[in-house]
Design an enzyme around this catalytic site. Structure first.
Site, mmCIF file in Angstrom:
data_model
loop_
_atom_site.group_PDB
_atom_site.id
_atom_site.type_symbol
_atom_site.label_atom_id
_atom_site.label_comp_id
_atom_site.label_asym_id
_atom_site.label_seq_id
_atom_site.Cartn_x
_atom_site.Cartn_y
_atom_site.Cartn_z
ATOM 1 N N ASP A 64 0.838 -1.201 0.000
ATOM 2 C CA ASP A 64 0.000 0.000 0.000
ATOM 3 C C ASP A 64 0.874 1.254 0.000
ATOM 4 O OD1 ASP A 64 -2.385 1.418 -0.018
ATOM 5 O OD2 ASP A 64 -3.232 0.336 1.678
ATOM 6 N N ASP A 112 -10.748 1.519 -3.380
ATOM 7 C CA ASP A 112 -11.218 1.154 -2.054
ATOM 8 C C ASP A 112 -12.739 1.047 -1.995
ATOM 9 O OD1 ASP A 112 -8.766 0.889 -0.875
ATOM 10 O OD2 ASP A 112 -8.740 2.870 0.048
#
Length: 723
Positions: free
Chosen positions: A459, A523
């Site tokens: 990430d 997301d």
């Protein structure tokens, strides 16, 4: 005046034609459909042609030299449009060598590659420009490299990786914008007299300005000319399209450079990131097919050299967030394996004192409070269940509240005298500092050598601010350092797969994909939102790298509720995963999830190797089709986004199959439509046992589409009928 011999590069879908130029870089004459194809440049016309210079009489107000568009247009000597190079040398009283006039030293080409070496002796600069056409896909790779041959430093402000012409009539542009949870949004605009330009200065690829653009005549799914450009770079970028005086436009794409970011001393070089260009004479879908083929063959580097079937994920984030308990996670893993999950990914919250996003980044060892025996018992449990194990990391970041930052505050990117700017309560590590790189490599290497970890979810949750190194902007050196760390890690662990995540789709580009194997597209797991996100993503990326998860019934990002079937139908064409606590499903939901996972496993070989087409039918319907490479099967998904006034849905033509073969067409999922009786007749036959039709019928007449309520989908499979 004599005819001039032309330079011709060609691939399956494109021809590039340029005119040698003794006064500078080669002149653009053509960028379009392959020579000899219908309506394109004639092959016989490539041997020689009239020269571009002097072909048009100069109006009375023009300079006596009116430079044509070349591979490297430069400023200062009569080119008044955007130059491909901008820079200068600092001197007492003002900057010098801001005007450039490169002359050819060597021009070499063959059928697929052009390499041009140029120099400007007055400015003390050398330049290399390369365009290379990959024969099968037709994708063009382009880059430029500048070297400083003078004693004084040269400050570079801009160097285009590619500068290409758009033919008259290519006056529409498809650009991409977005934000967190709404990436890859398509924006159609008509080009006018002003320059169209998109910049990204966030230091990573970004959610709001994807480094790609498509220009064309109609921007139709299957009609019209289209030229696509993408910069394979995970940092800043600029894309511009500018009208020229001859009715054409120029497209430039390259890295956006902060002031003073690149200053070349004598003998130093700057090479641009690679730009990737593709051309289609048959609309957007053919353009995407070229990009997908190229990515599969020349960008992705799978462990062992070949893609294994993409395993079904369960990612723990929306199931437990940072509240980790080994027994609870083992229970979750057991339930995941029972529904058919093949890879269990432990997300954020596992490492030293990590209870929220406010602390602990940089301290990459298991939290002894949560994992008193380390990660090994959980990993062993996962692998005993027959699943791979994946782990979330965010190596490029550091929390001010961490052991690492307390020991090495100088390791964070900063500008002396300026306040530190946090994002998500974190700072950015200066990866170009070799001590930082070694620390991160050692930390990750220790995890990977000490545990049976198949996969990292990597990430990167913030943009770069105070991105400095000794006072100078350090965006590009940070990107290069990230690539170097990834390459080092993969060399040490060649079987490892890595996912690119940046708060979702904030770092999706070919530069990053050369080091990774999957992109977390967004997301947002809201199926309705995902239709548009995935549509934009698939313009440039093949579906096997598109992380697409079935989320919970109520989306955690939008609060919208969708049934299992709609969520699954949107996710199935990509790399399927789950973002939920499967233990919370009732028996009917669980059984339905098992069925969808089985459907994905049945069809993933087709979806992850085939030719994809996508489109819209009005504002309410979106669809995609993927046909197997050998044309033996096709998967079709049709999505109803909202209501419209049409009473019926028109039959859906199925392209990419063999007209002479026969196929069993079967509805794999059909929703229950309010106010309609249970399907009967043909629709019932298609749902129950299928109907055998020829590829010609499917291509010309299509398949009937049942009624679809808003926010629902139908999924149809076509398989070759061998009996």
């Amino acid at each position: 005046m004599q005819a001039t011999r032309l330079i011709h590069l060609s691939g399956a879908t494109v021809s590039l034609v340029l005119e040698p130029n003794t006064d500078g870089a080669p002149v653009w004459r053509y960028f379009g459909a392959p020579a000899g194809s219908d309506g394109s440049l004639s092959v016989s016309g490539l041997a020689d042609a009239w020269p571009a210079a002097g072909a048009q009489p100069l109006p009375p107000t023009m300079l006596e030299n009116d430079p044509p568009l070349t591979l490297l247009p430069t400023h200062g000597l009569g080119w008044f449009n955007q130059p491909a190079l901008a820079g200068s040398r600092a001197a007492d009283g003002g900057d010098l060598d801001w005007a450039h006039d490169f002359r050819p030293d060597d021009v070499q080409w063959d059928e697929h590659t052009l390499r041009v070496e140029l120099s400007d002796d007055v400015a003390g600069l050398g330049m290399t420009v390369v365009y290379s056409v990959e024969p099968e896909s037709g994708v063009v790779s382009a880059w430029a490299e500048l070297d400083n041959r003078a004693d004084t430093p040269f400050r570079l402000d801009w160097l285009a990786a590619a500068c290409v012409p758009l033919a008259p009539g290519m006056d529409r542009v498809l650009g991409f914008s977005g934000k967190w949870t709404l990436e890859f949004q398509e924006n159609r605009e008509t080009l006018g007299v002003a320059t169209w330009r998109r910049d990204n200065r966030r230091g990573r690829t970004s959610h709001d300005s994807f480094p790609g653009v498509i220009a064309g005549s109609t921007l139709g799914d299957d009609d019209g000319t289209a030229l696509g450009a993408h910069l394979g770079w995970s940092g800043n970028h600029t894309i511009l399209i500018e009208p020229l005086a001859d009715g054409r436009r120029q497209l430039q794409i390259g890295e956006w450079l902060a002031p003073g970011e690149v200053v070349l001393a004598r003998g130093e070089r700057y090479r641009t990131p690679t730009a990737y260009l593709a051309f289609s004479a048959r609309g957007l879908n053919a353009l995407s097919a070229s990009f997908h083929q190229f990515v599969r063959q020349h960008v992705l580097a799978w462990p062992g050299g070949r893609m294994a079937p993409r395993p079904v994920h369960l990612n723990t984030w929306e199931a437990v967030y940072c509240k980790h308990d080994p027994d609870d996670l083992m229970s979750l893993a057991t339930s995941a394996a029972e529904v058919g999950v093949e890879r269990f990914v432990l997300d954020d919250g596992w490492f030293h004192r990590r209870d929220s996003d406010r602390a602990a980044l940089g301290d990459w060892w298991p939290d002894a409070r949560k994992y008193p025996h380390g990660l090994a018992p959980l990993i062993e449990h996962v692998r005993t269940l027959g699943m791979q194990f994946g782990l979330w990391v965010e190596p490029e970041m550091v929390s001010p509240d961490s052991d690492l930052y307390r020991a090495h505050p100088d390791w964070a990117m900063h500008l002396e005298g300026r306040p530190l700017v946090t994002g998500r309560h974190q700072l950015v590590l200066d990866l170009a500092n070799r001590d930082v790189e070694d620390y991160l490599f050692d930390a990750l290497d220790t995890l990977l050598r000490g545990h049976s970890i198949d996969y990292l979810k990597w990430d990167m949750n913030r943009d770069l601010a105070t991105a400095g190194h000794r006072g100078r902007a350090a965006y590009r050196r940070q990107t290069d350092a990230c690539y170097r760390l990834l390459a080092r890690l993969r060399a040490a662990h060649p079987a490892l797969e890595i996912e690119s995540c940046a708060s979702g789709g904030g770092r999706a580009d070919y530069g990053m994909l050369a080091h990774m194997h999957r992109v977390w597209t967004s997301d947002s797991n809201d199926a309705l939102t995902r239709i548009g996100i995935q549509r934009g993503f698939l313009r440039f990326f093949p579906p096997e790298v598109m992380g697409a998860h079935i989320g919970p019934a109520v989306s955690h990002t939008t609060g919208r509720r969708h049934d299992m079937a709609f969520r699954a139908a949107v996710a199935v064409p990509g790399h399927l995963g789950l973002e939920m606590d499967v233990r919370m499903l009732d028996p009917d939901e669980r059984a339905e999830l098992v069925r969808w996972i089985g459907l994905f496993k049945t069809w993933r070989d087709v979806a992850h190797s085939g030719t994809l087409r996508q489109g819209e039918a009005g504002a309410s319907l979106a669809w995609l089709q993927i046909a197997a490479p050998d044309r033996s099967a096709a998967l079709i998904a049709i999505y109803r986004r909202r209501e419209d006034t049409d009473r019926y849905i028109a039959p859906m033509p199925v392209k990419g199959l063999d007209p002479m073969r026969r196929y069993r067409v079967q509805i794999l999922h059909m929703p229950t439509a309010p106010h309609y009786a249970k399907p009967s007749g043909l629709l019932a036959t298609l749902a129950e046992r299928g109907l055998v039709l020829s590829g010609a019928t499917l291509g010309d007449l299509g398949v009937p589409v049942p009624p679809l309520p808003p926010e629902s989908a139908v999924v149809i499979g076509c398989t070759e009928a061998l009996d």
